[in-house]
Design an enzyme around this catalytic site. Structure first.
Site, PDB file in Angstrom:
ATOM      1  N   ASP A  33       0.855  -1.260   0.136  1.00 29.31           N
ATOM      2  CA  ASP A  33       0.009   0.092  -0.177  1.00 29.31           C
ATOM      3  C   ASP A  33       0.947   1.538   0.042  1.00 29.31           C
ATOM      4  O   ASP A  33       2.107   1.176   0.658  1.00 29.31           O
ATOM      5  CB  ASP A  33      -1.025  -0.019   1.173  1.00 29.31           C
ATOM      6  CG  ASP A  33      -2.110   0.933   0.957  1.00 29.31           C
ATOM      7  OD1 ASP A  33      -3.303   0.628   0.944  1.00 29.31           O
ATOM      8  OD2 ASP A  33      -1.943   2.282   1.063  1.00 29.31           O
ATOM      9  N   ILE A  34       0.464   2.295  -0.658  1.00 30.32           N
ATOM     10  CA  ILE A  34       1.202   3.462  -0.774  1.00 30.32           C
ATOM     11  C   ILE A  34       1.355   4.302   0.525  1.00 30.32           C
ATOM     12  O   ILE A  34       2.176   5.160   0.691  1.00 30.32           O
ATOM     13  CB  ILE A  34       0.670   4.416  -2.172  1.00 30.32           C
ATOM     14  CG1 ILE A  34       1.942   5.250  -2.802  1.00 30.32           C
ATOM     15  CG2 ILE A  34      -0.590   5.214  -1.828  1.00 30.32           C
ATOM     16  CD1 ILE A  34       1.481   5.792  -4.025  1.00 30.32           C
ATOM     17  N   ASN A  89     -12.986  -3.203   2.716  1.00 32.48           N
ATOM     18  CA  ASN A  89     -13.976  -2.052   2.509  1.00 32.48           C
ATOM     19  C   ASN A  89     -14.814  -2.549   1.376  1.00 32.48           C
ATOM     20  O   ASN A  89     -14.330  -2.457   0.313  1.00 32.48           O
ATOM     21  CB  ASN A  89     -13.387  -0.831   2.566  1.00 32.48           C
ATOM     22  CG  ASN A  89     -12.285  -0.563   3.864  1.00 32.48           C
ATOM     23  OD1 ASN A  89     -12.940  -0.904   4.953  1.00 32.48           O
ATOM     24  ND2 ASN A  89     -11.228   0.202   3.630  1.00 32.48           N
ATOM     25  N   GLN A  96     -15.083   2.219   1.059  1.00 36.30           N
ATOM     26  CA  GLN A  96     -14.274   1.746  -0.061  1.00 36.30           C
ATOM     27  C   GLN A  96     -13.842   3.065  -0.846  1.00 36.30           C
ATOM     28  O   GLN A  96     -14.823   3.702  -1.373  1.00 36.30           O
ATOM     29  CB  GLN A  96     -14.741   0.843  -0.950  1.00 36.30           C
ATOM     30  CG  GLN A  96     -13.918   0.097  -2.006  1.00 36.30           C
ATOM     31  CD  GLN A  96     -14.657  -0.778  -2.856  1.00 36.30           C
ATOM     32  OE1 GLN A  96     -15.983  -1.237  -2.804  1.00 36.30           O
ATOM     33  NE2 GLN A  96     -13.937  -1.521  -3.611  1.00 36.30           N
ATOM     34  N   HIS A 102     -10.123  -5.185  -3.158  1.00 39.44           N
ATOM     35  CA  HIS A 102      -8.966  -5.464  -2.582  1.00 39.44           C
ATOM     36  C   HIS A 102      -9.199  -5.985  -1.156  1.00 39.44           C
ATOM     37  O   HIS A 102      -9.959  -5.347  -0.353  1.00 39.44           O
ATOM     38  CB  HIS A 102      -8.088  -4.164  -2.742  1.00 39.44           C
ATOM     39  CG  HIS A 102      -8.670  -2.871  -2.215  1.00 39.44           C
ATOM     40  ND1 HIS A 102      -9.439  -2.267  -3.169  1.00 39.44           N
ATOM     41  CD2 HIS A 102      -8.506  -2.192  -1.293  1.00 39.44           C
ATOM     42  CE1 HIS A 102      -9.772  -1.152  -2.412  1.00 39.44           C
ATOM     43  NE2 HIS A 102      -9.185  -1.138  -1.406  1.00 39.44           N
ATOM     44  N   HIS A 104      -6.954  -5.509   2.186  1.00 37.88           N
ATOM     45  CA  HIS A 104      -5.734  -5.028   3.072  1.00 37.88           C
ATOM     46  C   HIS A 104      -5.216  -6.167   3.886  1.00 37.88           C
ATOM     47  O   HIS A 104      -6.099  -6.922   4.575  1.00 37.88           O
ATOM     48  CB  HIS A 104      -6.194  -3.891   3.867  1.00 37.88           C
ATOM     49  CG  HIS A 104      -6.809  -2.676   3.458  1.00 37.88           C
ATOM     50  ND1 HIS A 104      -6.318  -1.603   3.109  1.00 37.88           N
ATOM     51  CD2 HIS A 104      -7.944  -2.567   2.751  1.00 37.88           C
ATOM     52  CE1 HIS A 104      -6.939  -0.827   2.268  1.00 37.88           C
ATOM     53  NE2 HIS A 104      -8.003  -1.146   2.076  1.00 37.88           N
TER      54      HIS A 104
END
Ligand code: 5GP
Ligand code: ZN
Length: 115
Positions: A33-34, A89, A96, A102, A104
């Site tokens: 994750d960024i 989410n 979301q 996706h 996490h």
């Protein structure tokens, strides 16, 4: 395979947006994750564009199983040995932000930035 040319995660899957990959196979991509909440924070996504968990059906059971079983394997590979969180989410009220399914997966020693 269904993809959406305007979708940010489809672009990551296609390599049009760079990402730090943690795992790739025929059906799934996992990347860091960024904006991580935790020392290790990866996103596991199906390569095909599915908007959210609200859009999966019986035909996706194997894919969803693969997403879930990849999580512990990845955490082990990434050195997470003391537990982790998994989070999906879904939709507007589910907060979301990116409309491509996706999961996490977050782990590593606390304190975390978030979560
Ligand atoms: P959501 O809120 O939709 O469950 O989570 C979306 C996640 O995607 C956020 O944690 C956000 O930091 C991450 N994200 C958004 N854009 C990018 C990107 O371009 N690259 C990476 N690696 N992560 C992203
Ligand atoms: Zn997509």
């Amino acid at each position: 395979m269904h993809t959406d040319p305007n979708c940010i995660f489809c672009k990551i899957v296609a390599g049009q947006i760079p990402s730090r990959k943690a795992h790739e196979d025929e059906q799934l991509l996992a990347f860091h994750d960024i904006a991580p909440w935790a020392p290790v924070h990866v996103l596991i996504v199906p390569k095909q564009h599915i908007e959210s968990l609200a859009d999966v059906g019986d035909d996706d059971a194997e894919l969803m199983g693969r997403m879930l079983t990849l999580a512990p394997r990845l955490m082990k590979q990434l050195g997470v040995s003391n537990g982790f969180r998994t989070l999906i989410n879904t939709g507007k009220d589910g907060l979301q932000e990116v409309p491509h399914l996706h999961m996490h997966v977050m782990g590593g020693p606390r304190p975390w930035t978030k979560g």
